[in-house]
Design an enzyme around this catalytic site. Structure first.
Site, PDB file in Angstrom:
ATOM      1  N   GLY A  60     -12.825  51.301 -41.172  1.00 15.15           N
ATOM      2  CA  GLY A  60     -13.922  50.349 -41.262  1.00 15.15           C
ATOM      3  C   GLY A  60     -13.853  49.468 -42.490  1.00 15.15           C
ATOM      4  O   GLY A  60     -12.801  49.342 -43.118  1.00 15.15           O
ATOM      5  N   ASN A  61     -15.004  48.820 -42.814  1.00  9.73           N
ATOM      6  CA  ASN A  61     -15.069  47.812 -43.876  1.00  9.73           C
ATOM      7  C   ASN A  61     -13.961  46.773 -43.626  1.00  9.73           C
ATOM      8  O   ASN A  61     -13.101  46.513 -44.463  1.00  9.73           O
ATOM      9  CB  ASN A  61     -14.921  48.465 -45.259  1.00  9.73           C
ATOM     10  CG  ASN A  61     -15.335  47.495 -46.355  1.00  9.73           C
ATOM     11  OD1 ASN A  61     -14.591  47.236 -47.293  1.00  9.73           O
ATOM     12  ND2 ASN A  61     -16.505  46.928 -46.237  1.00  9.73           N
ATOM     13  N   HIS A 109      -7.336  43.642 -40.710  1.00  9.08           N
ATOM     14  CA  HIS A 109      -7.642  44.489 -39.555  1.00  9.08           C
ATOM     15  C   HIS A 109      -7.764  43.640 -38.290  1.00  9.08           C
ATOM     16  O   HIS A 109      -7.302  44.034 -37.221  1.00  9.08           O
ATOM     17  CB  HIS A 109      -8.975  45.226 -39.752  1.00  9.08           C
ATOM     18  CG  HIS A 109      -8.983  46.222 -40.869  1.00  9.08           C
ATOM     19  ND1 HIS A 109      -9.665  46.017 -42.045  1.00  9.08           N
ATOM     20  CD2 HIS A 109      -8.410  47.444 -40.973  1.00  9.08           C
ATOM     21  CE1 HIS A 109      -9.520  47.066 -42.834  1.00  9.08           C
ATOM     22  NE2 HIS A 109      -8.756  47.949 -42.216  1.00  9.08           N
ATOM     23  N   LYS A 143       1.516  47.127 -42.002  1.00 10.63           N
ATOM     24  CA  LYS A 143       2.657  47.435 -42.886  1.00 10.63           C
ATOM     25  C   LYS A 143       2.224  47.604 -44.335  1.00 10.63           C
ATOM     26  O   LYS A 143       3.009  48.028 -45.168  1.00 10.63           O
ATOM     27  CB  LYS A 143       3.674  46.290 -42.840  1.00 10.63           C
ATOM     28  CG  LYS A 143       4.570  46.303 -41.626  1.00 10.63           C
ATOM     29  CD  LYS A 143       5.681  45.290 -41.851  1.00 10.63           C
ATOM     30  CE  LYS A 143       6.386  44.970 -40.561  1.00 10.63           C
ATOM     31  NZ  LYS A 143       7.386  43.906 -40.762  1.00 10.63           N
ATOM     32  N   SER A 158      -7.313  44.326 -48.568  1.00  7.75           N
ATOM     33  CA  SER A 158      -7.560  45.769 -48.536  1.00  7.75           C
ATOM     34  C   SER A 158      -9.053  45.995 -48.703  1.00  7.75           C
ATOM     35  O   SER A 158      -9.718  45.249 -49.448  1.00  7.75           O
ATOM     36  CB  SER A 158      -6.819  46.440 -49.705  1.00  7.75           C
ATOM     37  OG  SER A 158      -7.355  47.726 -49.951  1.00  7.75           O
ATOM     38  N   SER A 159      -9.551  47.025 -48.039  1.00  7.15           N
ATOM     39  CA  SER A 159     -10.976  47.345 -48.204  1.00  7.15           C
ATOM     40  C   SER A 159     -11.275  47.692 -49.661  1.00  7.15           C
ATOM     41  O   SER A 159     -12.393  47.499 -50.137  1.00  7.15           O
ATOM     42  CB  SER A 159     -11.360  48.523 -47.310  1.00  7.15           C
ATOM     43  OG  SER A 159     -11.056  48.196 -45.972  1.00  7.15           O
ATOM     44  N   GLN A 197      -8.148  63.030 -45.623  1.00  2.79           N
ATOM     45  CA  GLN A 197      -7.089  62.319 -46.328  1.00  2.79           C
ATOM     46  C   GLN A 197      -7.463  61.904 -47.744  1.00  2.79           C
ATOM     47  O   GLN A 197      -6.706  61.215 -48.409  1.00  2.79           O
ATOM     48  CB  GLN A 197      -6.622  61.116 -45.510  1.00  2.79           C
ATOM     49  CG  GLN A 197      -7.622  59.961 -45.403  1.00  2.79           C
ATOM     50  CD  GLN A 197      -7.138  58.912 -44.404  1.00  2.79           C
ATOM     51  OE1 GLN A 197      -7.174  59.118 -43.199  1.00  2.79           O
ATOM     52  NE2 GLN A 197      -6.693  57.771 -44.903  1.00  2.79           N
TER      53      GLN A 197
HETATM   54  O1  PAF Z   1      -4.998  53.241 -42.563  1.00  2.00           O
HETATM   55  C1  PAF Z   1      -6.128  53.764 -42.427  1.00  2.00           C
HETATM   56  O2  PAF Z   1      -7.158  53.092 -42.450  1.00  2.00           O
HETATM   57  C2  PAF Z   1      -6.236  55.266 -42.232  1.00  2.00           C
HETATM   58  O3  PAF Z   1      -5.304  55.948 -42.990  1.00  2.00           O
HETATM   59  C3  PAF Z   1      -6.175  55.699 -40.746  1.00  2.00           C
HETATM   60  C4  PAF Z   1      -4.826  55.359 -40.137  1.00  2.00           C
HETATM   61  C5  PAF Z   1      -7.283  55.009 -39.972  1.00  2.00           C
HETATM   62  C6  PAF Z   1      -6.366  57.213 -40.635  1.00  2.00           C
HETATM   63  O4  PAF Z   1      -7.599  57.612 -41.150  1.00  2.00           O
END
Ligand code: PAF
Length: 275
Positions: free
Chosen positions: A27-28, A33, A144, A181-182, A57
């Site tokens: 999100g964000n 995206h 990427k 980037s967020s 993560q």
């Molecule tokens: O790239 C991301 O935003 C995250 O690492 C992902 C692939 C959505 C997994 O949580």
């Protein structure tokens, strides 16, 4: 466009839609995206975008709790971008009990970003496996910018013979070169002004390599020193092959990757080279 919060509802939708491209996100959303969503639209009849800030993560001292959660704005952007489904589960929906099985990536996941974020790629691989099992896409699109993540997901899909094509999306940049980037939203005004230095270092290294520089260790060190002198706290600058192995003298394709902190914010970027 529909917003779906439960696995059961996504499965019910999926039972009637067989040609799905998937864009997993936290999100964000920004233009980077949305470019991945546009790419996904060329790959399949239906596009599912997931929005889930994945606790698996993030390390204990990382930015999980302050990571921006902006579902209403994200949904509007995705509607305009032509997504069909937004899958936005809660943590309880995906983890009704704590996740006890995990995907353990191979050792190269402990290098580069993995060396500074222990367990990060294990968390990424585990959630991506889970999201793939829920959405069951034929194609999935990854940016990427997260180059090591892309390599790990490609490896996972190949190793487990998963019937999913992984498509890579180019990094989108602001006019001054900063990769979108967020996390850019965390930068204060002066940090934001300094942030394009990261991409500048990568483009300078690329020019030196294309001009014949061969001592990669020296190039990495001087780039790190340069960033450090400008006030960055550098995790790494690394010259690798596209598979992220150490390059030989004759490697024609290279990628330069970097991760560094400006104040409280960790930024990553990379640049590809064809010699
Ligand atoms: O790239 C991301 O935003 C995250 O690492 C992902 C692939 C959505 C997994 O949580």
């Amino acid at each position: 466009m529909q917003i779906i919060h439960s696995i059961e509802a996504l499965r019910a939708w999926r039972a009637h839609h067989n040609d799905v491209a998937f864009v997993p996100t936290m999100g964000n959303l920004h233009a980077g995206h949305l470019a991945l969503v546009a790419q996904a639209r060329h790959c399949a009849k239906q596009v599912v975008v997931s929005i889930f800030v994945n606790p698996l993560q993030f390390g204990a001292h990382e930015d999980y709790s302050r990571y921006p959660r902006t579902l209403p704005q994200d949904a509007e952007l995705l509607h305009s971008a032509g997504a069909d489904i937004v899958f936005a589960p809660t943590v309880d929906e995906l983890f009704p009990v704590p996740q006890s099985f995990h995907i353990e990536p191979p050792p190269f996941a402990n290098e580069l970003c993995g060396a500074f974020r222990p367990g990060h790629f294990r968390g990424v691989a585990t959630i991506v496996m889970k999201l793939f099992n829920i959405a069951q896409p034929k194609t999935a699109v990854f940016g990427k910018k997260d180059y090591q993540q892309l390599a790990i997901i490609r490896g996972m899909v190949a190793d487990f013979a998963m019937p999913i094509e992984i498509v890579a999306g180019d990094t989108m940049r602001a006019g001054d070169g900063l990769a979108l980037s967020s996390r850019n939203g965390f930068l204060n005004e002066s940090e934001r002004r300094a942030a394009p230095q990261l991409y500048q270092v990568l483009t300078d290294l690329k020019a030196q390599i294309l001009n014949g520089a061969k001592d990669f260790s020296r190039l990495e060190r001087s780039a790190q020193d340069h960033l450090t002198a400008q006030g960055w706290r550098v995790d790494y600058v690394a010259i690798r092959t596209p598979e992220l192995t150490l390059p030989g003298i004759g490697s024609r394709q290279l990628v330069i990757l970097a991760a560094a902190h400006l104040g409280q914010t960790r930024l990553i970027d990379n640049i590809e080279i064809e010699r």
